[in-house]
Write a protein that holds these residues in place. Sequence first.
Motif, PDB file in Angstrom:
ATOM      1  N   PRO A 106      21.337  35.094  26.074  1.00 47.99           N
ATOM      2  CA  PRO A 106      21.705  34.323  24.887  1.00 47.99           C
ATOM      3  C   PRO A 106      23.140  33.811  24.987  1.00 47.99           C
ATOM      4  CG  PRO A 106      21.796  36.662  24.396  1.00 47.99           C
ATOM      5  CD  PRO A 106      21.268  36.530  25.799  1.00 47.99           C
ATOM      6  N   PRO A 107      23.437  32.774  24.229  1.00 55.14           N
ATOM      7  CA  PRO A 107      24.781  32.192  24.274  1.00 55.14           C
ATOM      8  C   PRO A 107      25.806  33.128  23.630  1.00 55.14           C
ATOM      9  CG  PRO A 107      23.478  31.155  22.568  1.00 55.14           C
ATOM     10  CD  PRO A 107      22.555  32.084  23.305  1.00 55.14           C
ATOM     11  N   PRO A 108      27.070  32.956  23.992  1.00 51.82           N
ATOM     12  CA  PRO A 108      28.104  33.781  23.359  1.00 51.82           C
ATOM     13  C   PRO A 108      28.186  33.492  21.862  1.00 51.82           C
ATOM     14  CG  PRO A 108      29.077  32.124  24.813  1.00 51.82           C
ATOM     15  CD  PRO A 108      27.594  32.014  24.955  1.00 51.82           C
ATOM     16  N   PRO A 109      28.565  34.481  21.067  1.00 54.04           N
ATOM     17  CA  PRO A 109      28.606  34.315  19.601  1.00 54.04           C
ATOM     18  C   PRO A 109      29.468  33.147  19.135  1.00 54.04           C
ATOM     19  CG  PRO A 109      28.943  36.608  20.195  1.00 54.04           C
ATOM     20  CD  PRO A 109      28.937  35.827  21.472  1.00 54.04           C
ATOM     21  N   ASP A 110      30.530  32.843  19.868  1.00 52.97           N
ATOM     22  CA  ASP A 110      31.435  31.782  19.417  1.00 52.97           C
ATOM     23  C   ASP A 110      30.988  30.379  19.826  1.00 52.97           C
ATOM     24  OD1 ASP A 110      31.934  32.251  22.117  1.00 52.97           O
ATOM     25  OD2 ASP A 110      34.067  31.779  21.944  1.00 52.97           O
ATOM     26  N   PHE A 111      29.913  30.278  20.620  1.00 50.95           N
ATOM     27  CA  PHE A 111      29.452  28.950  21.036  1.00 50.95           C
ATOM     28  C   PHE A 111      28.363  28.475  20.078  1.00 50.95           C
ATOM     29  CE2 PHE A 111      27.659  25.647  23.817  1.00 50.95           C
ATOM     30  CZ  PHE A 111      28.822  24.924  24.008  1.00 50.95           C
ATOM     31  N   SER A 147      22.603  30.229  17.614  1.00 52.00           N
ATOM     32  CA  SER A 147      21.969  29.885  16.337  1.00 52.00           C
ATOM     33  C   SER A 147      21.445  31.154  15.667  1.00 52.00           C
ATOM     34  CB  SER A 147      20.822  28.898  16.589  1.00 52.00           C
ATOM     35  OG  SER A 147      19.913  29.444  17.528  1.00 52.00           O
ATOM     36  N   ASP A 148      22.088  32.282  15.955  1.00 52.89           N
ATOM     37  CA  ASP A 148      21.596  33.591  15.502  1.00 52.89           C
ATOM     38  C   ASP A 148      21.356  33.678  14.002  1.00 52.89           C
ATOM     39  OD1 ASP A 148      21.609  34.469  18.064  1.00 52.89           O
ATOM     40  OD2 ASP A 148      23.374  35.753  17.883  1.00 52.89           O
ATOM     41  N   GLU A 149      22.262  33.134  13.212  1.00 52.19           N
ATOM     42  CA  GLU A 149      22.132  33.277  11.757  1.00 52.19           C
ATOM     43  C   GLU A 149      20.847  32.632  11.246  1.00 52.19           C
ATOM     44  OE1 GLU A 149      24.455  31.889   7.737  1.00 52.19           O
ATOM     45  OE2 GLU A 149      25.660  32.276   9.529  1.00 52.19           O
ATOM     46  N   MET A 150      20.604  31.384  11.625  1.00 48.31           N
ATOM     47  CA  MET A 150      19.393  30.695  11.180  1.00 48.31           C
ATOM     48  C   MET A 150      18.167  31.276  11.873  1.00 48.31           C
ATOM     49  SD  MET A 150      17.880  28.638   9.191  1.00 48.31           S
ATOM     50  CE  MET A 150      19.274  27.889   8.399  1.00 48.31           C
ATOM     51  N   LEU A 151      18.311  31.659  13.124  1.00 48.33           N
ATOM     52  CA  LEU A 151      17.188  32.233  13.862  1.00 48.33           C
ATOM     53  C   LEU A 151      16.701  33.521  13.207  1.00 48.33           C
ATOM     54  CD1 LEU A 151      15.426  31.708  16.317  1.00 48.33           C
ATOM     55  CD2 LEU A 151      17.097  32.937  17.707  1.00 48.33           C
ATOM     56  N   GLU A 152      17.612  34.330  12.708  1.00 46.20           N
ATOM     57  CA  GLU A 152      17.223  35.561  12.011  1.00 46.20           C
ATOM     58  C   GLU A 152      16.448  35.256  10.730  1.00 46.20           C
ATOM     59  OE1 GLU A 152      17.260  38.676  13.163  1.00 46.20           O
ATOM     60  OE2 GLU A 152      17.957  37.683  14.983  1.00 46.20           O
ATOM     61  N   LYS A 153      16.845  34.213  10.023  1.00 41.25           N
ATOM     62  CA  LYS A 153      16.129  33.815   8.811  1.00 41.25           C
ATOM     63  C   LYS A 153      14.710  33.352   9.145  1.00 41.25           C
ATOM     64  CE  LYS A 153      20.315  32.499   6.331  1.00 41.25           C
ATOM     65  NZ  LYS A 153      21.110  31.386   5.788  1.00 41.25           N
ATOM     66  N   ILE A 154      14.595  32.608  10.225  1.00 45.60           N
ATOM     67  CA  ILE A 154      13.289  32.122  10.678  1.00 45.60           C
ATOM     68  C   ILE A 154      12.408  33.301  11.090  1.00 45.60           C
ATOM     69  CG2 ILE A 154      12.164  30.826  12.555  1.00 45.60           C
ATOM     70  CD1 ILE A 154      13.407  29.034  10.383  1.00 45.60           C
ATOM     71  N   LYS A 155      12.982  34.232  11.842  1.00 44.75           N
ATOM     72  CA  LYS A 155      12.211  35.397  12.299  1.00 44.75           C
ATOM     73  C   LYS A 155      11.783  36.281  11.132  1.00 44.75           C
ATOM     74  CE  LYS A 155      13.958  35.608  17.005  1.00 44.75           C
ATOM     75  NZ  LYS A 155      14.699  36.371  18.011  1.00 44.75           N
ATOM     76  N   ALA A 156      12.579  36.340  10.082  1.00 43.33           N
ATOM     77  CA  ALA A 156      12.211  37.125   8.897  1.00 43.33           C
ATOM     78  C   ALA A 156      10.983  36.521   8.216  1.00 43.33           C
ATOM     79  CB  ALA A 156      13.386  37.201   7.923  1.00 43.33           C
ATOM     80  N   LYS A 157      10.905  35.192   8.185  1.00 43.84           N
ATOM     81  CA  LYS A 157       9.728  34.536   7.608  1.00 43.84           C
ATOM     82  C   LYS A 157       8.481  34.870   8.431  1.00 43.84           C
ATOM     83  CE  LYS A 157      10.000  30.537   5.498  1.00 43.84           C
ATOM     84  NZ  LYS A 157      10.279  29.224   4.938  1.00 43.84           N
ATOM     85  N   ILE A 158       8.640  34.871   9.729  1.00 45.77           N
ATOM     86  CA  ILE A 158       7.517  35.192  10.616  1.00 45.77           C
ATOM     87  C   ILE A 158       7.074  36.631  10.385  1.00 45.77           C
ATOM     88  CG2 ILE A 158       6.845  35.550  13.025  1.00 45.77           C
ATOM     89  CD1 ILE A 158       8.776  33.214  13.724  1.00 45.77           C
ATOM     90  N   SER A 159       8.024  37.529  10.350  1.00 51.17           N
ATOM     91  CA  SER A 159       7.715  38.953  10.201  1.00 51.17           C
ATOM     92  C   SER A 159       6.948  39.243   8.918  1.00 51.17           C
ATOM     93  CB  SER A 159       9.012  39.761  10.238  1.00 51.17           C
ATOM     94  OG  SER A 159       8.746  41.122  10.068  1.00 51.17           O
ATOM     95  N   SER A 160       7.412  38.715   7.793  1.00 48.44           N
ATOM     96  CA  SER A 160       6.729  39.006   6.533  1.00 48.44           C
ATOM     97  C   SER A 160       5.329  38.385   6.506  1.00 48.44           C
ATOM     98  CB  SER A 160       7.552  38.561   5.329  1.00 48.44           C
ATOM     99  OG  SER A 160       7.712  37.174   5.315  1.00 48.44           O
ATOM    100  N   SER A 161       5.174  37.221   7.102  1.00 50.14           N
ATOM    101  CA  SER A 161       3.852  36.586   7.158  1.00 50.14           C
ATOM    102  C   SER A 161       2.911  37.366   8.066  1.00 50.14           C
ATOM    103  CB  SER A 161       3.977  35.139   7.640  1.00 50.14           C
ATOM    104  OG  SER A 161       4.726  34.382   6.714  1.00 50.14           O
ATOM    105  N   GLU A 162       3.421  37.816   9.210  1.00 57.70           N
ATOM    106  CA  GLU A 162       2.582  38.577  10.139  1.00 57.70           C
ATOM    107  C   GLU A 162       2.187  39.934   9.571  1.00 57.70           C
ATOM    108  OE1 GLU A 162       4.793  38.460  13.822  1.00 57.70           O
ATOM    109  OE2 GLU A 162       3.828  36.563  14.400  1.00 57.70           O
ATOM    110  N   GLU A 163       3.063  40.540   8.799  1.00 65.04           N
ATOM    111  CA  GLU A 163       2.708  41.810   8.141  1.00 65.04           C
ATOM    112  C   GLU A 163       1.539  41.603   7.181  1.00 65.04           C
ATOM    113  OE1 GLU A 163       6.265  43.283   6.284  1.00 65.04           O
ATOM    114  OE2 GLU A 163       7.267  43.578   8.212  1.00 65.04           O
TER     115      GLU A 163
END
Length: 167
Positions: free
Chosen positions: A19-24, A90-106
């Motif tokens: 993954p890319p460095p946090p500051d990039f 893009s970690d911040e937005m990616l985490e939000k996207i993954k949370a949507k996936i997780s709750s739907s898959e549950e």
Amino acid sequence: EKVAKTIAITKKISAWPLPPPPDFTLRAAQVLLRDAHRTNIDFPALAILTNEVSTGETWNEDAVKAHRNRVPLSRVRELSRIGSNLHINSDEMLEKIKAKISSSEEWIDRIYVALGFSNSERPTYLEAMKKIRIMYETPGSDKSRSLERFNIDGAKLPTIVDEHLLL
């Protein structure tokens, strides 16, 4: 000075880790691209950087829309895959996207278990429809009420899930 800047940009791009460095972030990549254009030198890394910034901008716009709206789960999964492969953080937005996936898959896992399938078993839609029809055959039964609750919960999911449409 311009040549030194192009060399520095080329080195930075050629060493892009995943993954890319946090500051990039996207903003940092846009600044780097602006600096690269200011050199007025066309160099191979410029095309790579331009493409990555363009992909990052498009992904970010699409991810924000998917985060704010209820879109198909398949689209959210695609955005997660693309975002995970960006050379821009893009970690911040990616985490939000993954949370949507997780709750739907549950929810999907729970509905299949309620239909009598194991967690690892994914029936065809026709097989699921047969079970749903049987469960609805006795209105007011525990099974029928259970499906009605799943239907209500499915309408509240953060994504549009095909399995909810079966109910």
